[in-house]
Design a protein around this motif. Structure first.
Motif, PDB file in Angstrom:
ATOM      1  N   LEU A 154       0.820  -1.234   0.000  1.00 49.16           N
ATOM      2  CA  LEU A 154       0.000   0.000   0.000  1.00 49.16           C
ATOM      3  C   LEU A 154       0.843   1.270   0.000  1.00 49.16           C
ATOM      4  N   TRP A 155       1.838   1.276  -0.932  1.00 47.83           N
ATOM      5  CA  TRP A 155       2.571   2.488  -1.295  1.00 47.83           C
ATOM      6  C   TRP A 155       3.547   2.956  -0.215  1.00 47.83           C
ATOM      7  N   VAL A 156       3.848   2.090   0.742  1.00 47.43           N
ATOM      8  CA  VAL A 156       4.723   2.542   1.831  1.00 47.43           C
ATOM      9  C   VAL A 156       6.156   2.050   1.686  1.00 47.43           C
ATOM     10  N   ASP A 187       0.710   9.847  13.341  1.00 47.03           N
ATOM     11  CA  ASP A 187       0.950   8.410  13.087  1.00 47.03           C
ATOM     12  C   ASP A 187       0.657   7.908  11.682  1.00 47.03           C
ATOM     13  N   ASN A 188      -0.137   8.625  10.903  1.00 49.02           N
ATOM     14  CA  ASN A 188      -0.501   8.100   9.575  1.00 49.02           C
ATOM     15  C   ASN A 188      -0.909   9.258   8.668  1.00 49.02           C
ATOM     16  N   GLY A 189      -1.149   8.954   7.423  1.00 50.45           N
ATOM     17  CA  GLY A 189      -1.439  10.012   6.464  1.00 50.45           C
ATOM     18  C   GLY A 189      -2.674  10.821   6.834  1.00 50.45           C
ATOM     19  N   SER A 190      -3.707  10.138   7.295  1.00 50.38           N
ATOM     20  CA  SER A 190      -4.949  10.836   7.641  1.00 50.38           C
ATOM     21  C   SER A 190      -4.726  11.805   8.801  1.00 50.38           C
ATOM     22  N   THR A 191      -3.969  11.374   9.792  1.00 49.07           N
ATOM     23  CA  THR A 191      -3.743  12.279  10.934  1.00 49.07           C
ATOM     24  C   THR A 191      -2.856  13.446  10.521  1.00 49.07           C
ATOM     25  N   ALA A 192      -1.914  13.197   9.600  1.00 55.69           N
ATOM     26  CA  ALA A 192      -1.081  14.312   9.115  1.00 55.69           C
ATOM     27  C   ALA A 192      -1.980  15.360   8.460  1.00 55.69           C
ATOM     28  N   VAL A 193      -3.009  14.893   7.751  1.00 53.55           N
ATOM     29  CA  VAL A 193      -3.937  15.808   7.083  1.00 53.55           C
ATOM     30  C   VAL A 193      -4.828  16.509   8.113  1.00 53.55           C
ATOM     31  N   GLU A 194      -5.347  15.743   9.079  1.00 51.38           N
ATOM     32  CA  GLU A 194      -6.174  16.382  10.131  1.00 51.38           C
ATOM     33  C   GLU A 194      -5.398  17.512  10.797  1.00 51.38           C
ATOM     34  N   ALA A 234     -10.087  14.058  -5.080  1.00 53.77           N
ATOM     35  CA  ALA A 234      -8.998  14.078  -4.083  1.00 53.77           C
ATOM     36  C   ALA A 234      -9.198  12.960  -3.064  1.00 53.77           C
ATOM     37  N   TYR A 235      -8.099  12.465  -2.573  1.00 52.89           N
ATOM     38  CA  TYR A 235      -8.149  11.523  -1.438  1.00 52.89           C
ATOM     39  C   TYR A 235      -7.072  11.940  -0.441  1.00 52.89           C
ATOM     40  N   HIS A 236      -7.527  12.237   0.790  1.00 50.63           N
ATOM     41  CA  HIS A 236      -6.579  12.678   1.814  1.00 50.63           C
ATOM     42  C   HIS A 236      -6.656  11.819   3.068  1.00 50.63           C
ATOM     43  N   GLY A 237      -7.356  10.684   2.982  1.00 52.90           N
ATOM     44  CA  GLY A 237      -7.440   9.810   4.150  1.00 52.90           C
ATOM     45  C   GLY A 237      -8.876   9.580   4.554  1.00 52.90           C
ATOM     46  N   ASP A 238      -9.054   8.833   5.651  1.00 54.66           N
ATOM     47  CA  ASP A 238     -10.382   8.335   6.014  1.00 54.66           C
ATOM     48  C   ASP A 238     -10.950   8.892   7.310  1.00 54.66           C
ATOM     49  N   ILE A 280      -4.082  19.992  -1.556  1.00 54.05           N
ATOM     50  CA  ILE A 280      -3.888  19.327  -2.853  1.00 54.05           C
ATOM     51  C   ILE A 280      -2.883  18.185  -2.721  1.00 54.05           C
ATOM     52  N   GLU A 281      -3.089  17.157  -3.532  1.00 53.25           N
ATOM     53  CA  GLU A 281      -2.059  16.119  -3.692  1.00 53.25           C
ATOM     54  C   GLU A 281      -1.188  16.595  -4.854  1.00 53.25           C
ATOM     55  N   PRO A 282       0.016  17.040  -4.603  1.00 53.81           N
ATOM     56  CA  PRO A 282       0.794  17.640  -5.678  1.00 53.81           C
ATOM     57  C   PRO A 282       1.118  16.665  -6.816  1.00 53.81           C
ATOM     58  N   ALA A 315       0.243  20.988   0.945  1.00 58.26           N
ATOM     59  CA  ALA A 315       0.636  19.942  -0.005  1.00 58.26           C
ATOM     60  C   ALA A 315       0.581  18.599   0.715  1.00 58.26           C
ATOM     61  N   ASP A 316      -0.339  17.755   0.302  1.00 64.07           N
ATOM     62  CA  ASP A 316      -0.435  16.417   0.887  1.00 64.07           C
ATOM     63  C   ASP A 316       0.486  15.498   0.085  1.00 64.07           C
ATOM     64  N   GLU A 317       1.708  15.352   0.607  1.00 59.95           N
ATOM     65  CA  GLU A 317       2.715  14.515  -0.062  1.00 59.95           C
ATOM     66  C   GLU A 317       2.759  13.117   0.556  1.00 59.95           C
ATOM     67  N   VAL A 318       1.655  12.711   1.160  1.00 57.70           N
ATOM     68  CA  VAL A 318       1.631  11.396   1.818  1.00 57.70           C
ATOM     69  C   VAL A 318       1.955  10.288   0.819  1.00 57.70           C
ATOM     70  N   ALA A 319       1.362  10.356  -0.376  1.00 50.03           N
ATOM     71  CA  ALA A 319       1.618   9.310  -1.376  1.00 50.03           C
ATOM     72  C   ALA A 319       2.817   9.671  -2.259  1.00 50.03           C
ATOM     73  N   THR A 320       2.971  10.952  -2.562  1.00 51.55           N
ATOM     74  CA  THR A 320       3.990  11.349  -3.546  1.00 51.55           C
ATOM     75  C   THR A 320       5.387  11.504  -2.944  1.00 51.55           C
ATOM     76  N   SER A 374       3.993  10.945   5.077  1.00 52.58           N
ATOM     77  CA  SER A 374       3.834   9.709   5.864  1.00 52.58           C
ATOM     78  C   SER A 374       4.325   8.543   4.991  1.00 52.58           C
ATOM     79  N   LYS A 375       3.546   7.508   4.854  1.00 60.52           N
ATOM     80  CA  LYS A 375       3.837   6.337   4.011  1.00 60.52           C
ATOM     81  C   LYS A 375       5.337   5.979   3.928  1.00 60.52           C
ATOM     82  N   GLY A 376       6.046   6.521   2.919  1.00 58.74           N
ATOM     83  CA  GLY A 376       7.429   6.105   2.689  1.00 58.74           C
ATOM     84  C   GLY A 376       8.424   6.574   3.728  1.00 58.74           C
TER      85      GLY A 376
HETATM   86  C1  LIG Z   1      -2.491  11.561  -0.615  1.00 61.51           C
HETATM   87  C2  LIG Z   1      -2.911  10.767   0.582  1.00 61.51           C
HETATM   88  N1  LIG Z   1      -3.169  11.394   1.725  1.00 61.51           N
HETATM   89  C3  LIG Z   1      -3.531  10.733   2.838  1.00 61.51           C
HETATM   90  C4  LIG Z   1      -3.648   9.363   2.825  1.00 61.51           C
HETATM   91  C5  LIG Z   1      -4.074   8.646   4.066  1.00 61.51           C
HETATM   92  O1  LIG Z   1      -3.008   7.931   4.603  1.00 61.51           O
HETATM   93  P1  LIG Z   1      -3.277   6.775   5.677  1.00 61.51           P
HETATM   94  O2  LIG Z   1      -3.874   5.643   4.942  1.00 61.51           O
HETATM   95  O3  LIG Z   1      -1.917   6.479   6.207  1.00 61.51           O
HETATM   96  O4  LIG Z   1      -4.172   7.349   6.709  1.00 61.51           O
HETATM   97  C6  LIG Z   1      -3.389   8.663   1.646  1.00 61.51           C
HETATM   98  C7  LIG Z   1      -3.508   7.200   1.608  1.00 61.51           C
HETATM   99  O5  LIG Z   1      -3.485   6.572   0.594  1.00 61.51           O
HETATM  100  C8  LIG Z   1      -3.013   9.383   0.490  1.00 61.51           C
HETATM  101  O6  LIG Z   1      -2.785   8.755  -0.678  1.00 61.51           O
END
Ligand SMILES: Cc1ncc(COP(=O)(O)O)c(C=O)c1O
Length: 460
Positions: free
Chosen positions: A59-61, A125-132, A159-163, A231-233, A265-270, A294-296
């Motif tokens: 899952l991209w990590v 701890d994770n991408g979603s919390t980084a966005v929150e 856009a997808y920034h987490g759950d 934005i996801e850059p 800039a949500d660089e969680v995936a990029t 996050s992720k990587g």
């Molecule tokens: C751009 C982006 N932001 C946030 C997230 C959320 O990350 P996490 O699944 O670690 O909460 C993801 C997950 O795929 C993502 O692609």
């Protein structure tokens, strides 16, 4: 219990006790789960000893493969000292060292071309919390500056920034997000830079970035209400590996500066090399005000995330104790020393192994193979930015008619690939190709042979 009984027990217990994410459990319960016990390099092994190529980097990590010695050693070393202590009221050495290194890395990567780079590290701890964290930070920043009406955000369709609910509020993938509509806060939306299916009906060769003009309309009329554009850059990843046209991100930055809204800039995936540069913003010399990673960051070993903010944002939170300007946010595992030790090891590997330099020839192989795959009858579009790639399947190549969701075309292709030793996970009709950056040329080429075969089998 013999090994076969143990395996059977695991399979049954999984179905009995585990609820899997993003999974229709009614279907899951009718199948035999693949249970992973071991990993090595770019491969993962199941309980029956079958090896699969990890085509989506768990899952991209994952960046450097599984059981990377330097990361294993760093975590073991840290285990001998302490596994966790809180960042609320205390600090710890790996978290401090990592923050220092990250700030240096970010400033080297994205530079200062258009303003000061972020310099303050807030852990979660994770991408979603980084966005929150980024959303709350941007919101509170404007309150401290006296702009109390800036209560909303501008985000993109697809856009997808987490759950978590803040992240879902700024999300735009209907299939994932619509159910939760009543729970979400209102945001302004701008078109997705999805040139293959332009929602404005434009042709990207001639449109002059019409989607940016739409974004500007919204900012012009509502900037007083908007705290930040998020934005996801360059790559809307979970939205279907949608690659923004050249110059788009830079325009977003220009608009944010012009209309006095922050750029998140949500660089969680990029982040961490996925697009061919350490951070995607670097491609267009864009300096965000807030950056989520996050992720990587730990090479796929440990949950860790960072929200970076500029000095200006940080300074706005300073004040007397009684003023309540404090950023009231934090998590139990914030700045976890094991995770930070893993991340420090990763940063060392990037430098020592020159990971990014070695990525270019692999990206060439990827692009060559994608070009070949693009000729297949039901492949509508292939796209990539560095090592983030998507293959969009269509029912009709001429009309671009998509497969219906219930056709499960992506899943059928993934199943064929799995039967041939490659684990991939689609996003609807989009086949995602995102192996660890360390994958060998041979394994990458082989993976794409399997994916091509899987597409042919599933569509014929
Ligand atoms: C751009 C982006 N932001 C946030 C997230 C959320 O990350 P996490 O699944 O670690 O909460 C993801 C997950 O795929 C993502 O692609």
């Amino acid at each position: 219990m013999g090994i076969l009984d143990k395996n059977k027990h695991l399979e049954e217990a999984d179905k009995k006790y585990v609820w899997h994410p993003f999974t229709q459990m009614q279907e899951w319960e009718t199948e035999t789960p693949i249970i992973i016990t071991e990993g090595q390099d770019c491969f993962i092994k199941d309980i029956y000893g079958r090896w699969y190529l990890d085509g989506v980097s768990s899952l991209w990590v994952n960046i450097f493969g599984h059981r990377k010695k330097e990361i294993d050693d760093a975590i073991r070393g840290q285990l001998g000292k302490i596994s966790h202590s809180t960042m609320l009221g205390l600090s710890n050495a790996p978290a401090i060292e990592l923050a220092e290194k990250l700030v240096r890395m970010v400033s080297q990567s994205i530079g200062q071309a258009q303003g000061p780079a972020p310099t303050k590290v807030f852990y979660s701890d994770n991408g979603s919390t980084a966005v929150e964290v980024s959303l709350k930070m941007a919101f509170q920043y404007w309150r401290h500056r006296g702009f109390a009406a800036k209560n909303s955000f501008l985000s993109l369709n697809n856009a997808y920034h987490g759950d978590t609910l803040g992240a879902v509020s700024v999300g735009g993938v209907d299939i994932f997000h619509n159910t939760f509509g009543p729970l979400l806060f209102k945001t302004f939306k701008a078109p997705s830079p999805y040139c293959y299916r332009c929602e404005l009906g434009e042709d990207c060769r001639t449109c002059g970035l019409a989607c940016i003009k739409k974004m500007e309309d919204t900012l012009k009329h509502h900037h007083d209400e908007i705290a930040a554009v998020i934005i996801e850059p360059l790559v809307q990843a979970a939205g279907g590996m949608i690659i923004a046209p050249q110059g788009y991100l830079r325009e977003v930055r220009r608009l944010c500066s012009k209309y006095h809204v922050l750029l998140i800039a949500d660089e969680v995936a990029t982040g961490f090399g996925r697009t061919g540069k350490m951070f995607a913003c670097e491609h267009e010399d864009v300096v965000p005000d807030i950056m989520c990673i996050s992720k990587g960051i730990t090479g796929g070993y440990m949950p860790l995330a960072v929200t970076l903010a500029t000095e200006e944002i940080y300074t706005a939170f300073l004040g007397e104790f009684r003023e309540l300007k404090t950023f009231f946010h934090g998590h139990s595992y914030t700045g976890n020393p094991l995770a930070c030790a893993a991340a420090l090891a990763c940063m060392g590997i990037f430098e020592r192994e020159e990971t990014l330099k070695k990525l270019q020839p692999k990206t060439d192989i990827l692009e060559e193979r994608l070009k070949d795959i693009s000729g297949l009858a039901h492949v509508g579009d292939v796209r990539n930015k560095g090592f983030m790639a998507g293959i969009e399947m269509v029912k009709n190549k001429d009309t671009r008619e998509p497969y219906a969701w219930e056709d499960k075309m992506g899943w059928k292709i993934a199943r064929h690939a799995l039967n041939n030793g490659v684990f991939i996970r689609p996003l609807g009709n989009v086949i995602v190709i995102m192996p660890p950056l360390s994958i060998s040329n041979e394994n990458l080429a082989q993976m794409l042979v399997v994916v091509k075969g899987a597409i042919i089998s599933a569509t014929s």
